[in-house]
Design a protein around this motif. Structure first.
Motif, PDB file in Angstrom:
ATOM      1  N   GLU A  59       0.871  -1.184   0.079  1.00 20.95           N
ATOM      2  CA  GLU A  59      -0.138  -0.172   0.102  1.00 20.95           C
ATOM      3  C   GLU A  59       0.849   1.377   0.127  1.00 20.95           C
ATOM      4  O   GLU A  59       2.068   1.313   0.596  1.00 20.95           O
ATOM      5  CB  GLU A  59      -0.911  -0.162   1.196  1.00 20.95           C
ATOM      6  CG  GLU A  59      -0.416  -0.088   2.454  1.00 20.95           C
ATOM      7  CD  GLU A  59      -1.374   0.178   3.490  1.00 20.95           C
ATOM      8  OE1 GLU A  59      -1.202   1.161   4.369  1.00 20.95           O
ATOM      9  OE2 GLU A  59      -2.271  -0.786   3.667  1.00 20.95           O
ATOM     10  N   THR A  61       0.161   5.344   1.156  1.00 18.54           N
ATOM     11  CA  THR A  61      -0.705   6.613   1.452  1.00 18.54           C
ATOM     12  C   THR A  61       0.037   7.878   1.206  1.00 18.54           C
ATOM     13  O   THR A  61       1.186   7.879   1.393  1.00 18.54           O
ATOM     14  CB  THR A  61      -1.173   6.381   2.666  1.00 18.54           C
ATOM     15  OG1 THR A  61      -0.174   6.308   3.710  1.00 18.54           O
ATOM     16  CG2 THR A  61      -2.066   5.088   2.708  1.00 18.54           C
ATOM     17  N   ASN A  66      -5.257   6.852   0.429  1.00 12.67           N
ATOM     18  CA  ASN A  66      -4.599   5.664  -0.478  1.00 12.67           C
ATOM     19  C   ASN A  66      -4.459   6.166  -1.691  1.00 12.67           C
ATOM     20  O   ASN A  66      -5.454   6.336  -2.523  1.00 12.67           O
ATOM     21  CB  ASN A  66      -5.737   4.413  -0.405  1.00 12.67           C
ATOM     22  CG  ASN A  66      -5.307   3.474  -1.130  1.00 12.67           C
ATOM     23  OD1 ASN A  66      -4.298   3.481  -1.915  1.00 12.67           O
ATOM     24  ND2 ASN A  66      -6.193   2.227  -1.221  1.00 12.67           N
TER      25      ASN A  66
END
Ligand SMILES: Nc1ncnc2c1ncn2[C@@H]1O[C@H](COP(=O)(O)OP(=O)(O)OP(=O)(O)O)[C@@H](O)[C@H]1O
Ligand SMILES: [Mg+2]
Lengths: 257, 428
Positions: A59, A61, A66
């Motif tokens: 991921e 961010t 996101n």
């Protein structure tokens, strides 16, 4: 500001990024170094949203949001900027028209009024002087026939115009003569701000004399294999990558074979 | 086997308007020679991609009336002649008495001039390759004769607004003949527009003779509505050291066909042909060009670009014929095409016939799509995808649009093109 966790990405079924972890706080400058083909540009392009690369895991961010869910243009509007290693030539679209359209897209996103041609011209001229590009370049097609160094200065000019939150500079120092390096470094230093993060890909320690990074990372074989302060860059310059145990076969380049 | 379709006799009824006898005679003669004229089919080589778009009904055979009710009120940056359904409208036209230049209606020509003209009409076009355009000579009801005396220079562009008013179904046959004397100069803008919604056909022929050293710039804007089929032919004869420059900007329609034929007959003549075509929806556009290098030391430079969106269909056929005596000819032809959708079709064909040995001849044709790398670069700056598409598509033809010499025409074209692209990408 930017948080990358266990990021994996592939292109045409071949895994290039194999678990990147990186945290960059507002105000910091991070440098990424590493052998050719290790995945530096891939990381940059993935952050900017190039769909040629597929994120398979992990991921990313930006200020808690996101990033991977956003389209490329939405990322740009949220403040992501990538200075390309190889800026694209687009004949038929004038640099001025391109820059104004971009600036106005961002202004529109922030709920500000669009700049008219005259206002923008004034701003563009100021910024082009800041990177030592003759305003005549504004009239030419985007990067069309620009020399390598002029293209890089055009990238920095765009960063100055767009005032991003996260500026990713992919080898913006490559192919510059000594004077141009100074100009580009001044531009990058002008970008340095409390509320801005800068991620700088480079092969040369000499850039880091002009732009002193807070952290230096070594990317090899799709992973960050070493992180340190600016002295790490000096050490790399002296000793190369061998002492880190990086061998040819560990680079992303050959690991797919 | 089904017999090949021929032109309906409904189209060969004598025209209504009276013309000076030599022209009327030419019209009668052509009309009788067109009995059983085969209509183009898929098997007709130079119509094979386009014949299916040609739909002539007997209703369309009727000459559209030009009762003067309409007439374009378009403001133009130059002199203006309005032609409504093939007939010149003096009240709607606006040009002063010009030195060395005469603009006359066929209807008003004196006997000698009419004889002179009747001997010249149809000479600038290869009648074998533009069969259907011969219908124009069988049907024209009026026409414009534009003559420039040697050395005459028109100080402003001359706009010829061809308006097709299709409040009823029918057809119109505009005709122009330009005789540019030695070293004369003119910029001519032919703009084709329409009003009304009934199905109509425009069959238009323009011929030009460029005397020694004459310099003619021709701009053609094709912007008729979806109910109008357009068949147009332009024939150009070039004498020694003359220069012809053509800029065609065309928007698609149910049928759009333009044949442009240039004969370089005198040494040192020079021509430049630019063309831009955009089609969308189920539209069609077909450009057929022919450059005949007859004399030595002539240059031709041709650049055409097509952009096809949705399920539309664009055709380009560029023929260059270098005759045996045309040594030191220099011919360049380039055709680039952009497909904006998988459903669109573009057919492009260069045809080179070279019979001289000392010539330079280069040609190239490509069909491609918008460049992903460029697109990514633009959107990575926050520019929306739709806007990026518009920018790149515009860029594809800007190089040509920017060469249109009259600023106001250039801006009109640019505005129309921009609108077209915004619309195209909105739906995408
Ligand atoms: N579009 C692509 N298709 C196939 N392989 C690709 C593509 N883009 C990158 N790669 C491969 O991914 C690997 C990493 O490339 P990347 O450009 O990220 O390296 P880099 O670290 O930036 O190298 P350099 O220092 O030479 O700029 C290389 O092996 C490269 O060939
Ligand atoms: Mg790279």
């Amino acid at each position: 500001m930017l948080s990358i966790k266990n990021l994996h990405a592939s292109v045409e079924g071949k895994e290039i990024l194999k678990g990147i972890n990186l945290e960059i706080k507002a105000g910091e400058v991070h440098a990424i170094m590493g052998p050719n083909g290790s995945g530096k540009s891939t990381l940059s392009q993935v952050l900017a949203g190039n769909e040629a690369f597929e994120v398979t895991e992990g991921e990313v961010t930006l200020n808690g949001e996101n990033l991977l869910e956003l389209e490329t243009e939405e990322r740009a509007r949220e403040g992501v900027f990538l200075a390309f290693q190889y800026p694209v030539e687009i004949p038929g679209v004038s640099n001025l028209q391109f820059l104004r359209t971009a600036v106005n897209a961002l202004r529109h996103h922030r709920g500000e009024s669009e700049m008219n041609a005259a206002e923008f011209m004034k701003l563009a001229k100021e910024v082009s002087r800041q990177v030592d590009l003759d305003p005549a370049f504004l009239k030419r097609g985007v990067n069309q026939g620009f020399s390598g160094g002029e293209k890089k200065r055009n990238e920095i000019m765009q960063a100055l115009l767009l005032q991003p939150k996260l500026a990713i500079l992919d080898e913006t120092d490559s192919g510059l003569d000594i004077d141009a390096l100074q100009v580009v470094s001044n531009g990058v230093n002008a970008l340095r701000a409390k509320d801005r993060a800068i991620l700088m890909v480079t092969h040369y320690q000499r850039l880091l004399n002009h732009i002193v990074p807070d952290y230096v990372h070594v990317l090899a074989g799709g992973r960050i294999v070493k992180s340190g302060g600016r002295e790490l860059a000096l050490e790399l310059e002296e000793r190369g990558y061998g002492w880190l145990g990086i061998k040819e076969e560990e680079t992303a380049n050959s690991s797919a074979n | 086997m089904k017999p090949a379709p021929t032109l309906s006799t409904a189209f060969l009824h004598p025209a209504g308007h009276t013309l000076p006898e030599p022209l009327a005679a030419l019209r009668r003669q052509q009309s009788s020679s067109l009995v059983d004229l085969p209509l183009p089919t898929r098997k007709t080589e130079n119509w094979k991609y386009s014949s299916k778009y040609l739909k002539l009904t007997d209703e369309m055979a009727i000459s559209l009336p030009a009762d003067g009710k309409s007439g374009s009120s378009l403001a133009v940056p130059g002199y203006k002649v309005v032609v409504l359904n093939g007939i010149m409208m003096p009240e709607a036209s606006d040009y002063p008495d010009l030195d060395g230049i005469t603009i006359e209606r066929f209807e008003d020509l004196d006997g000698d001039t009419a004889t002179w003209l009747a001997e010249r009409l149809d000479h600038a076009l290869d009648s074998q390759s533009v069969q259907i355009s011969r219908l124009n000579t069988a049907r024209f009801e009026d026409g414009l004769l534009i003559r420039l005396k040697p050395g005459a220079v028109l100080d402003q562009p001359l706009f010829i607004i061809h308006e097709t008013n299709a409040d009823a179904s029918g057809s119109a046959y505009p005709r122009i003949y330009v005789d540019a004397g030695a070293n004369s100069q003119i910029t001519l803008v032919e703009e084709y527009i329409s009003s009304g919604t009934e199905s109509a056909m425009v069959n238009t022929v323009t011929e030009m003779n460029l005397g020694e050293g004459a310099n003619v710039t021709s701009i053609r804007l094709n912007m008729e509505g979806e109910n109008v089929q357009h068949i147009g032919s332009t024939g150009v004869l070039q004498q020694r050291s003359s220069r012809f420059e053509s800029h065609c900007v065309g928007f698609g329609g149910p049928l759009r066909r333009h044949d442009l034929q240039v004969r370089l007959e005198g040494e040192g003549a020079d021509c430049k042909l630019n063309g831009v075509v955009v089609t969308q929806g189920k539209q069609h556009y077909d450009n057929h060009t022919t450059i005949e290098h007859v004399a030595a030391h002539c240059n031709s430079e041709e650049t055409y670009r097509n952009i096809a969106a949705d399920q539309s269909h664009a055709v380009f056929n560029g023929r260059i014929h270098i005759h045996q005596d045309a040594q030191k000819s220099n011919a360049e032809m380039n055709n680039k095409n952009l497909l904006l959708s998988n459903g669109a079709e573009i057919d492009t064909k260069p045809e080179l016939e070279i019979y001289a040995d000392d010539v330079k001849c280069a040609h190239g044709a490509t069909i491609g799509q918008l460049d992903e790398t460029s697109l990514f670069y633009l959107v990575s700056r926050g520019i929306g995808r739709r806007e990026a598409n518009v920018l790149l598509t515009m860029a594809f033809i800007n190089e040509l649009v920017e060469q249109i010499p009259v600023e106001a025409v250039r801006e009109t074209a640019q505005g129309r093109l921009n609108h077209f692209f915004e619309q195209t990408f909105q739906e995408a």
